[in-house]
Scaffold this motif. Structure first.
Motif, PDB file in Angstrom:
ATOM      1  N   GLY A  63       0.805  -1.212   0.000  1.00  0.00           N
ATOM      2  CA  GLY A  63       0.000   0.000   0.000  1.00  0.00           C
ATOM      3  C   GLY A  63       0.837   1.261   0.000  1.00  0.00           C
ATOM      4  O   GLY A  63       2.049   1.245   0.256  1.00  0.00           O
ATOM      5  N   THR A  64       0.176   2.361  -0.311  1.00  0.00           N
ATOM      6  CA  THR A  64       0.846   3.665  -0.314  1.00  0.00           C
ATOM      7  C   THR A  64      -0.111   4.717   0.237  1.00  0.00           C
ATOM      8  O   THR A  64      -1.313   4.479   0.388  1.00  0.00           O
ATOM      9  N   GLY A  65       0.450   5.893   0.518  1.00  0.00           N
ATOM     10  CA  GLY A  65      -0.373   7.039   0.884  1.00  0.00           C
ATOM     11  C   GLY A  65      -0.636   7.169   2.376  1.00  0.00           C
ATOM     12  O   GLY A  65       0.011   6.539   3.212  1.00  0.00           O
ATOM     13  N   GLN A  66      -1.622   8.000   2.678  1.00  0.00           N
ATOM     14  CA  GLN A  66      -1.940   8.354   4.064  1.00  0.00           C
ATOM     15  C   GLN A  66      -2.983   7.386   4.640  1.00  0.00           C
ATOM     16  O   GLN A  66      -3.944   7.025   3.958  1.00  0.00           O
ATOM     17  N   VAL A  67      -2.781   7.001   5.902  1.00  0.00           N
ATOM     18  CA  VAL A  67      -3.770   6.214   6.647  1.00  0.00           C
ATOM     19  C   VAL A  67      -4.201   7.025   7.854  1.00  0.00           C
ATOM     20  O   VAL A  67      -3.372   7.463   8.654  1.00  0.00           O
ATOM     21  N   GLU A  68      -5.505   7.215   7.962  1.00  0.00           N
ATOM     22  CA  GLU A  68      -6.054   8.005   9.069  1.00  0.00           C
ATOM     23  C   GLU A  68      -6.675   7.068  10.103  1.00  0.00           C
ATOM     24  O   GLU A  68      -7.521   6.238   9.761  1.00  0.00           O
ATOM     25  N   ILE A  69      -6.269   7.235  11.354  1.00  0.00           N
ATOM     26  CA  ILE A  69      -6.797   6.400  12.431  1.00  0.00           C
ATOM     27  C   ILE A  69      -7.212   7.283  13.603  1.00  0.00           C
ATOM     28  O   ILE A  69      -6.448   8.143  14.038  1.00  0.00           O
ATOM     29  N   TRP A  70      -8.429   7.060  14.082  1.00  0.00           N
ATOM     30  CA  TRP A  70      -8.872   7.725  15.304  1.00  0.00           C
ATOM     31  C   TRP A  70      -8.659   6.771  16.470  1.00  0.00           C
ATOM     32  O   TRP A  70      -8.907   5.561  16.355  1.00  0.00           O
ATOM     33  N   CYS A  71      -8.235   7.334  17.585  1.00  0.00           N
ATOM     34  CA  CYS A  71      -8.031   6.498  18.764  1.00  0.00           C
ATOM     35  C   CYS A  71      -8.664   7.156  19.982  1.00  0.00           C
ATOM     36  O   CYS A  71      -8.928   8.361  19.993  1.00  0.00           O
ATOM     37  N   LEU A 119     -17.859   9.486  15.828  1.00  0.00           N
ATOM     38  CA  LEU A 119     -17.786   8.426  14.822  1.00  0.00           C
ATOM     39  C   LEU A 119     -19.113   8.266  14.095  1.00  0.00           C
ATOM     40  O   LEU A 119     -19.157   8.121  12.868  1.00  0.00           O
ATOM     41  N   ALA A 120     -20.214   8.289  14.836  1.00  0.00           N
ATOM     42  CA  ALA A 120     -21.531   8.160  14.198  1.00  0.00           C
ATOM     43  C   ALA A 120     -21.780   9.300  13.218  1.00  0.00           C
ATOM     44  O   ALA A 120     -22.333   9.100  12.130  1.00  0.00           O
ATOM     45  N   THR A 121     -21.354  10.496  13.606  1.00  0.00           N
ATOM     46  CA  THR A 121     -21.531  11.655  12.715  1.00  0.00           C
ATOM     47  C   THR A 121     -20.711  11.486  11.435  1.00  0.00           C
ATOM     48  O   THR A 121     -21.185  11.783  10.325  1.00  0.00           O
ATOM     49  N   ALA A 122     -19.488  10.976  11.592  1.00  0.00           N
ATOM     50  CA  ALA A 122     -18.630  10.768  10.425  1.00  0.00           C
ATOM     51  C   ALA A 122     -19.225   9.729   9.489  1.00  0.00           C
ATOM     52  O   ALA A 122     -19.175   9.878   8.260  1.00  0.00           O
ATOM     53  N   ILE A 123     -19.788   8.682  10.061  1.00  0.00           N
ATOM     54  CA  ILE A 123     -20.375   7.621   9.231  1.00  0.00           C
ATOM     55  C   ILE A 123     -21.550   8.167   8.428  1.00  0.00           C
ATOM     56  O   ILE A 123     -21.688   7.902   7.230  1.00  0.00           O
ATOM     57  N   ARG A 124     -22.380   8.940   9.083  1.00  0.00           N
ATOM     58  CA  ARG A 124     -23.539   9.485   8.365  1.00  0.00           C
ATOM     59  C   ARG A 124     -23.125  10.432   7.242  1.00  0.00           C
ATOM     60  O   ARG A 124     -23.782  10.522   6.208  1.00  0.00           O
ATOM     61  N   SER A 125     -22.025  11.135   7.463  1.00  0.00           N
ATOM     62  CA  SER A 125     -21.562  12.075   6.440  1.00  0.00           C
ATOM     63  C   SER A 125     -20.810  11.373   5.315  1.00  0.00           C
ATOM     64  O   SER A 125     -20.568  11.967   4.258  1.00  0.00           O
ATOM     65  N   GLY A 126     -20.410  10.115   5.564  1.00  0.00           N
ATOM     66  CA  GLY A 126     -19.649   9.372   4.563  1.00  0.00           C
ATOM     67  C   GLY A 126     -18.179   9.719   4.545  1.00  0.00           C
ATOM     68  O   GLY A 126     -17.450   9.274   3.662  1.00  0.00           O
ATOM     69  N   GLU A 127     -17.726  10.498   5.494  1.00  0.00           N
ATOM     70  CA  GLU A 127     -16.312  10.889   5.546  1.00  0.00           C
ATOM     71  C   GLU A 127     -15.701  10.281   6.813  1.00  0.00           C
ATOM     72  O   GLU A 127     -15.717  10.892   7.887  1.00  0.00           O
ATOM     73  N   VAL A 128     -15.174   9.085   6.659  1.00  0.00           N
ATOM     74  CA  VAL A 128     -14.692   8.329   7.818  1.00  0.00           C
ATOM     75  C   VAL A 128     -13.179   8.154   7.759  1.00  0.00           C
ATOM     76  O   VAL A 128     -12.570   8.234   6.685  1.00  0.00           O
ATOM     77  N   PRO A 129     -12.559   7.901   8.901  1.00  0.00           N
ATOM     78  CA  PRO A 129     -11.147   7.514   8.890  1.00  0.00           C
ATOM     79  C   PRO A 129     -11.030   6.093   8.357  1.00  0.00           C
ATOM     80  O   PRO A 129     -12.037   5.406   8.161  1.00  0.00           O
ATOM     81  N   ASP A 130      -9.799   5.646   8.154  1.00  0.00           N
ATOM     82  CA  ASP A 130      -9.622   4.271   7.678  1.00  0.00           C
ATOM     83  C   ASP A 130      -9.925   3.260   8.777  1.00  0.00           C
ATOM     84  O   ASP A 130     -10.520   2.220   8.514  1.00  0.00           O
ATOM     85  N   MET A 131      -9.486   3.570   9.983  1.00  0.00           N
ATOM     86  CA  MET A 131      -9.692   2.650  11.096  1.00  0.00           C
ATOM     87  C   MET A 131      -9.937   3.451  12.369  1.00  0.00           C
ATOM     88  O   MET A 131      -9.604   4.632  12.450  1.00  0.00           O
ATOM     89  N   VAL A 132     -10.497   2.769  13.367  1.00  0.00           N
ATOM     90  CA  VAL A 132     -10.609   3.344  14.699  1.00  0.00           C
ATOM     91  C   VAL A 132     -10.014   2.360  15.701  1.00  0.00           C
ATOM     92  O   VAL A 132     -10.170   1.145  15.570  1.00  0.00           O
TER      93      VAL A 132
END
Length: 437
Positions: free
Chosen positions: A42-50, A88-101
């Motif tokens: 893989g390449t590029g940026q990975v976004e993770i919320w913790c 997280l619920a707000t992000a899911i509804r907007s369709g703009e989510v991180p890659d992982m949590v």
């Protein structure tokens, strides 16, 4: 199960929580994790919320991963525990989510049951020596034999014992820690040492900490306070002998003044401080609460045991985090490459430096035993770990107005054990019914 975990349910009641996460199902495109080459190159940026409470653990993994290769850059964003579910619920509804949590394992079911997390059964099956992974973590992330979360780090409750006080009181530690009667006898003898020394300590006004440290005594008897499969669960309190005996044990500790007077009002703000001060014989807690700020000379006095049941056995709260991939993740393959890196034994061996414990048994090497002797027990007894799989955990156990804390306080501080259990039975059933509606 730290103080910060308790704050997660500052969100409010089960109705509010259900409202927050409802509507997530179907909002995101499914991620296919079964394709050839998934998780490789893989390449590029990975976004993770913790979670803010566990940032140190995953941040150390991300730093090591980013230094080791240049194809993928992992960015960790901490989210206050009390805001995580809503954000997280707000992000899911907007369709703009991180890659992982990096998600509290006890809450994995909240989102996986609504289709928000990707099915990672196939890549998990390819992890080397998969059988070494925490079965408790995986159980909380599994629905109908499909896996929606990868164990990342462990935060377990065990019994820390001050061997110096045991020796001064003439108590055999191994014999004393096999049953509740043994623990009570040890607490009495240690408390007789005087000079403000007590046999035990608990945060008697902290629902989350009590749930974290008291329930394993009940689970050690091979029973739970909740019975039935998710969707059809009910309370299992009235007539449960293990619950009765555990509450009576806690009552005796208070009634006989074997815990500090401040235990009555302790909401957890100073959790573990009295034990680290050397005035407590036995402390049911986690690795982080004991080692943070403690001197090496004090830690050298300690031994660790599983929390025993009324008549034997042993258990611990299988807490910690799962890494969960979001459906709709922008860079899932690269995210899985990072996840695979985190659970490798050589990375897991470093977790105690961040205050956490490995989630795989094969991370416990000879060097690990020498470096982190207080972090060995749970990883070598993974089968003794347990955590209830329910949609109502937080409203029952983490909220200050929940039935768990009310039962504990009425039984322990007022001595009304049976009445407390009967009242809690209806409270459990009410919340379970709401959560499963």
């Amino acid at each position: 199960m730290s103080l910060t975990r308790r704050s997660l349910l500052a969100l409010a009641g089960v109705g509010a929580l259900g409202g927050v996460v409802s509507g997530c199902s179907g909002a995101l495109p499914k991620i296919d994790t079964t394709g050839a080459g998934f998780g490789q190159g893989g390449t590029g940026q990975v976004e993770i919320w913790c979670r803010g409470a566990t940032q140190a653990g995953i941040q150390a993994f991300a730093d090591a991963f980013n230094q080791r290769q240049q194809r993928i850059s992992v960015r960790i964003t901490p989210v206050p525990d009390g805001q995580f579910v809503t954000k997280l619920a707000t992000a899911i509804r907007s369709g703009e989510v991180p890659d992982m949590v990096d998600f509290d394992d006890i809450n994995s079911l909240l989102f996986s049951s609504r289709g928000a997390f990707a099915d990672i059964t196939d890549p998990v099956s390819r992890i080397p020596n998969r059988s070494a992974l925490s079965p408790g973590h995986l159980r909380l992330a599994t629905i109908d034999k499909r896996i929606y979360g990868l164990p990342l780090l462990a935060d377990n409750s065990v019994l820390f014992c001050n061997t110096e006080l045991f020796e001064r009181a003439g108590v055999d530690l191994d014999q004393a820690t096999k049953s509740l009667d043994g623990l009570l006898d040890a607490a009495r003898k240690i408390s007789r040492l005087g000079d403000n020394i007590y046999g035990w300590t608990y945060a008697g006004n902290s629902s989350g900490i009590l749930g974290f440290t008291v329930q394993p005594h009940i689970w050690a008897a091979q029973t739970d306070l909740i019975a039935g499969p998710v969707g059809n669960q009910r309370a299992n309190l009235v007539g449960n002998d293990a619950v009765t005996e555990t509450l009576k044990f806690m009552r005796s500790l208070w009634q006989e003044k074997l815990v500090p007077p401040g235990s009555y009002a302790d909401s957890g703000t100073q959790w573990g401080a009295d034990f680290r001060a050397g005035t407590i014989g036995m402390f049911p807690g986690n690795f982080q609460s004991v080692v943070n700020g403690a001197s090496k000379s004090f830690l050298d006095k300690l031994e660790v045991r599983l929390l025993p049941g009324p008549d034997g056995g042993g258990a611990f709260f299988d807490g910690g985090d799962n890494l969960c991939m979001l459906n709709g993740a922008p860079n899932p393959s690269a995210a899985w490459e990072f996840a695979s890196f985190c659970v490798a034994p050589e990375q897991q061996e470093q977790l105690p430096k961040s205050g956490f414990v490995p989630i795989r048994s094969d991370a416990i090497t000879a060097d690990f035993r020498r470096s982190f002797p207080l972090a060995v027990l749970t990883a070598t007894h993974l089968d003794a770990g347990y955590a209830p799989k329910t949609l109502a955990y937080n409203v029952i156990y983490n909220q200050a107005d929940g039935p768990w804390l009310a039962m504990f306080r009425r039984a322990v501080f007022s001595g009304q054990v049976e009445a407390a259990m009967q009242a809690a039975e209806s409270g459990y059933n009410r919340l379970l019914k709401q959560a499963q509606a």
